[in-house]
Design a protein around this motif. Structure first.
Motif, PDB file in Angstrom:
ATOM      1  N   ASP A 263       0.849  -1.197   0.000  1.00 58.00           N
ATOM      2  CA  ASP A 263       0.000   0.000   0.000  1.00 58.00           C
ATOM      3  C   ASP A 263       0.886   1.249   0.000  1.00 58.00           C
ATOM      4  O   ASP A 263       1.627   1.496   0.958  1.00 58.00           O
ATOM      5  CB  ASP A 263      -0.913   0.017   1.237  1.00 58.00           C
ATOM      6  N   THR A 265       1.184   5.471  -0.340  1.00 57.61           N
ATOM      7  CA  THR A 265       0.536   6.785  -0.286  1.00 57.61           C
ATOM      8  C   THR A 265       1.575   7.843  -0.632  1.00 57.61           C
ATOM      9  O   THR A 265       2.769   7.654  -0.428  1.00 57.61           O
ATOM     10  CB  THR A 265      -0.053   7.081   1.109  1.00 57.61           C
ATOM     11  N   ASN A 266       1.094   8.972  -1.162  1.00 49.53           N
ATOM     12  CA  ASN A 266       1.990  10.044  -1.622  1.00 49.53           C
ATOM     13  C   ASN A 266       3.011   9.524  -2.638  1.00 49.53           C
ATOM     14  O   ASN A 266       4.187   9.876  -2.591  1.00 49.53           O
ATOM     15  CB  ASN A 266       2.731  10.698  -0.453  1.00 49.53           C
ATOM     16  N   GLY A 287      -1.806  10.084  -5.496  1.00 48.97           N
ATOM     17  CA  GLY A 287      -2.681   9.547  -4.462  1.00 48.97           C
ATOM     18  C   GLY A 287      -2.190   8.223  -3.928  1.00 48.97           C
ATOM     19  O   GLY A 287      -1.002   8.042  -3.658  1.00 48.97           O
ATOM     20  N   LYS A 288      -3.106   7.263  -3.803  1.00 51.94           N
ATOM     21  CA  LYS A 288      -2.785   5.973  -3.221  1.00 51.94           C
ATOM     22  C   LYS A 288      -2.688   4.906  -4.317  1.00 51.94           C
ATOM     23  O   LYS A 288      -3.419   4.942  -5.299  1.00 51.94           O
ATOM     24  CB  LYS A 288      -3.850   5.561  -2.207  1.00 51.94           C
TER      25      LYS A 288
END
Length: 309
Positions: A263, A265-266, A287-288
């Motif tokens: 996962d 993010t950023n 985003g993710k």
């Protein structure tokens, strides 16, 4: 050649790098049964090279660079055992400090000017960490780790104009780069690791683990205009994995299977831009993103002298 017959500007046909460094590892077994390890390292390089982007007798865009870089790093590890040998642990600290200069001369005869600059970059990294493996039973191992990291980067942009067709005022720069703007990026975070391994049999082990990590933030290195001078944040990752490692038939067959989820993010992405009449790219945080996958690894020795994987 790298000479412009129209203006008389020429560059040396060079592509050189000179680098050197050293490292020193100190290991000490203390009377307390704790091992101390320290790794000190230094590296430096200088270079000189020319880029001819036109690849033709007509000078279109020649870039001349004399970069230099030096870095110092040190890692301290303290290693020991506890609870009657059931716990293996290591703690320590890490330090990194680096300075880089681009020292470039960018020649753009199609626009009627050139610019030069040092573009100094300062980069520092400090972290502390603690990691342990607890042997709960002969079959079960539990693993825990934590790391605290602090990063800081700064990039100063020099775009000092020099005209190839006439004089320019002292101190003239590409518009927007007056005063040599500086951009900074900082990253402060904690990262973790949890893992468990269980031996179902001497040649069969299963495991599950979770860990976090990151790609440090930074600054766009080659902006076409002042609007492209900005920092971007760190890219974060949480990863999950479960799997089995095994060997069969008197170690003639190895079978490893696992599944994982990552996962993000950023997420750091390079995005095309068109600024000040020139095409380029800039890094921004998206985003993710989630990546899922599975892996199977098979290695077999069906007969002596034959390996299949």
């Amino acid at each position: 050649s790298y000479a412009d017959q129209k203006t008389g500007i020429s560059f040396p046909a060079v592509n050189n790098v000179t680098s050197w460094g050293f490292s020193h590892k100190l290991q000490w077994e203390s009377p307390l049964g704790v091992q101390v390890k320290n790794i000190l390292a230094f590296r430096k390089y200088t270079g000189e090279f020319i880029e001819g982007w036109g690849n033709s007798p007509i000078q279109v865009n020649d870039n001349y660079f004399r970069p230099e870089h030096n870095q110092l790093s040190d890692e301290l590890q303290i290693i020991g055992k506890a609870f009657g040998g059931k716990l293996d642990w290591v703690g320590g600290a890490y330090y990194y400090d680096a300075h880089t200069e681009l020292n470039d001369f960018i020649y753009l005869p199609e626009f009627g000017f050139a610019f030069y600059g040092k573009d100094p970059v300062q980069d520092s990294d400090k972290s502390v960490f603690l990691h342990g493996v607890y042997h709960a039973t002969d079959a079960l191992n539990l693993e825990v780790g934590v790391r605290r990291t602090s990063e800081e980067k700064s990039y100063t942009f020099n775009r000092n104009l020099t005209s190839i067709f006439g004089a320019v005022p002292p101190g003239a720069t590409i518009p927007g780069f007056e005063g040599n703007p500086t951009s900074k990026a900082t990253t402060d975070r904690n990262d973790y690791r949890l893992s468990a391994q269980y031996k179902f049999a001497p040649d069969l082990m299963g495991y599950v683990q979770w860990a976090t990590g990151f790609k440090g933030g930074g600054i766009n290195p080659r902006p076409s205009g002042i609007s492209d001078v900005h920092s971007f944040a760190a890219e974060d990752l949480s990863s999950y994995e479960v799997g089995v490692k095994s060997e069969w038939l008197d170690h003639r067959l190895r079978l490893n299977v696992d599944g994982y989820v990552s996962d993000y993010t950023n997420l750091q992405l390079s995005i095309p831009v068109f600024s000040n009449g020139a095409a380029g790219s800039t890094v921004s945080n998206a985003g993710k993103v989630q990546i899922k996958g599975a892996e199977i690894e098979v290695q077999a020795i069906p007969v002596p002298g034959m390996l299949i994987n």
